[in-house]
Design a protein around this motif. Structure first.
Motif, mmCIF file in Angstrom:
data_model
loop_
_atom_site.group_PDB
_atom_site.id
_atom_site.type_symbol
_atom_site.label_atom_id
_atom_site.label_comp_id
_atom_site.label_asym_id
_atom_site.label_seq_id
_atom_site.Cartn_x
_atom_site.Cartn_y
_atom_site.Cartn_z
ATOM 1 N N SER A 8 17.903 2.279 -5.562
ATOM 2 C CA SER A 8 16.638 1.725 -6.047
ATOM 3 C C SER A 8 15.714 1.374 -4.895
ATOM 4 N N TYR A 9 16.278 0.906 -3.800
ATOM 5 C CA TYR A 9 15.467 0.522 -2.645
ATOM 6 C C TYR A 9 14.861 1.748 -1.980
ATOM 7 N N VAL A 10 15.610 2.823 -1.925
ATOM 8 C CA VAL A 10 15.056 4.057 -1.363
ATOM 9 C C VAL A 10 13.929 4.575 -2.253
ATOM 10 N N GLN A 11 14.144 4.555 -3.559
ATOM 11 C CA GLN A 11 13.126 5.068 -4.471
ATOM 12 C C GLN A 11 11.840 4.252 -4.411
ATOM 13 N N THR A 12 11.951 2.941 -4.411
ATOM 14 C CA THR A 12 10.753 2.099 -4.415
ATOM 15 C C THR A 12 10.138 1.976 -3.025
ATOM 16 N N ASN A 13 10.954 1.655 -2.041
ATOM 17 C CA ASN A 13 10.410 1.337 -0.716
ATOM 18 C C ASN A 13 10.073 2.570 0.106
ATOM 19 N N ALA A 39 17.056 -0.916 6.099
ATOM 20 C CA ALA A 39 17.008 0.532 6.338
ATOM 21 C C ALA A 39 15.872 1.178 5.562
ATOM 22 N N SER A 40 15.676 0.739 4.306
ATOM 23 C CA SER A 40 14.605 1.332 3.504
ATOM 24 C C SER A 40 13.231 1.000 4.074
ATOM 25 N N LYS A 41 13.089 -0.199 4.630
ATOM 26 C CA LYS A 41 11.793 -0.578 5.208
ATOM 27 C C LYS A 41 11.564 0.128 6.547
ATOM 28 N N ILE A 42 12.607 0.346 7.325
ATOM 29 C CA ILE A 42 12.463 1.118 8.558
ATOM 30 C C ILE A 42 12.018 2.538 8.221
ATOM 31 N N ALA A 43 12.639 3.118 7.202
ATOM 32 C CA ALA A 43 12.252 4.473 6.787
ATOM 33 C C ALA A 43 10.796 4.514 6.352
ATOM 34 N N ALA A 44 10.368 3.509 5.584
ATOM 35 C CA ALA A 44 8.967 3.464 5.144
ATOM 36 C C ALA A 44 8.032 3.325 6.334
ATOM 37 N N ASP A 45 8.375 2.452 7.266
ATOM 38 C CA ASP A 45 7.543 2.262 8.459
ATOM 39 C C ASP A 45 7.395 3.571 9.241
ATOM 40 N N LYS A 46 8.489 4.282 9.358
ATOM 41 C CA LYS A 46 8.460 5.529 10.111
ATOM 42 C C LYS A 46 7.670 6.623 9.382
#
Length: 331
Positions: free
Chosen positions: A96-101, A151-158
């Motif tokens: 869910s975090y990967v999908q949303t974030n 991890a999901s927020k790092i991916a979003a930032d990148k």
């Protein structure tokens, strides 16, 4: 004409305060609220009618690219706050975090690119730094994914960084340290402590006591969002900027500070279910926000004591406390 800006995650804690702050700053706001069958506007329902007169609510979901596009159409700035943020729940539902974030942020980036929105302000988090290797933490500190949420927020930032470098997208990433204040959910430490004290619990149940955090009062965090959303493009576009006070306090000392502000004597009990896995706990966070201060002039206006006093008064209102369940641990 009054400029129109968009806010995703507008019904949440920081989102609702940002909507309010943007209206006070002279903007019209298109507020994306996560679709629900109850028609609930979340914390937007607590804003004054004169504020909501300047707010256009749209129901949608950042996981759906079409609803994101319709929310952002015609806006001058896209403030992207929609996210799943509870760290404990990220252990249970990482997909869910990967999908949303992550996917949600990708959808916002694509809409900003296709609609040629003049600026996007992306919300990061100090959790991407993990336990500090050195302090105060600058934007160049290594990123450490100590939870699925991080991890999901790092991916979003990148992703945001890549869209700026690949397509010249006019983005700025704002990285607030721990924000607190009225309307925050009980999954965070300050509301859970205040609500337990307000409910006159004799023993205050918390998680780890030793970690330190850099706490920002929500009005100061909102001011930083507006600052980067309105600053000259050359000063902020393409940058990641910390929002922090530069001061840290342990959870144990924080509980005592809250008790002092509320003039209550409390006992503290560590609750095992509130503890993170050992290697996942972030032990120390304190931010260096000198870059944000230099390019925008932003400064925090509230001391921790002042912010806790305002927050505790809000929770002591029975009408506000009724929204919380101090007897239960909110994951």
């Amino acid at each position: 004409m009054t400029p129109l800006v968009a806010v995703t995650g507008a019904e949440g804690f920081i989102g609702s305060h940002l909507v309010e702050g943007l209206v006070h700053a002279g903007f019209r706001v298109r507020a994306m609220v996560l679709y629900n069958s109850f028609g609930s506007l979340g914390w937007l329902e607590r804003l004054r009618p004169d504020v909501m007169e300047q707010v256009e609510v749209t129901f949608g979901d950042v996981r759906d690219p079409l609803s994101v596009r319709e929310c952002l159409r015609g806006c001058e700035v896209a403030y992207h706050l929609a996210a799943l943020i509870a760290i404990p729940y990220s252990y249970q539902a990482p997909h869910s975090y990967v999908q949303t974030n992550v996917v949600g942020t990708l959808n916002v980036l694509e809409a900003v690119r296709d609609l040629e929105i003049p600026r996007m302000v992306h919300t990061s988090t100090s959790e991407v730094y993990g336990t500090a290797r050195y302090v105060p933490i600058p934007e160049t500190h290594p990123l450490q994914a100590q939870s699925p949420y991080s991890a999901s927020k790092i991916a979003a930032d990148k992703l945001v960084e890549s869209y700026h470098l690949s397509f010249g997208l006019p983005v700025v990433t704002l990285r607030p340290f721990n924000t607190y204040g009225p309307r925050q959910s009980a999954r965070a430490v300050i509301p859970t402590v205040i609500s337990q004290i307000a409910a006159r619990h004799p023993v205050i149940r918390v998680g780890a006591l030793k970690p330190t955090r850099d706490f920002n009062f929500v009005a100061d965090t909102v001011a930083s969002f507006i600052a980067v959303g309105t600053a000259p493009a050359g000063a902020v576009v393409g940058r990641t900027l910390n929002t922090g006070t530069g001061s840290e306090i342990s959870v144990q000392a924080l509980v005592q500070a809250i008790a002092d502000v509320m003039e209550r004597h409390v006992e503290i009990e560590q609750d095992p279910q509130r503890l993170r896995p050992d290697a996942s706990e972030v032990m120390r966070l304190v931010g260096d926000s000198s870059a944000l201060r230099a390019v925008t002039g932003w400064q925090p206006r509230h001391t921790l004591h002042e912010g806790l006093a305002i927050t505790s008064r809000w929770f002591l209102d029975p009408g506000n406390l009724a929204h919380y369940r101090p007897d239960l641990y909110a994951v």
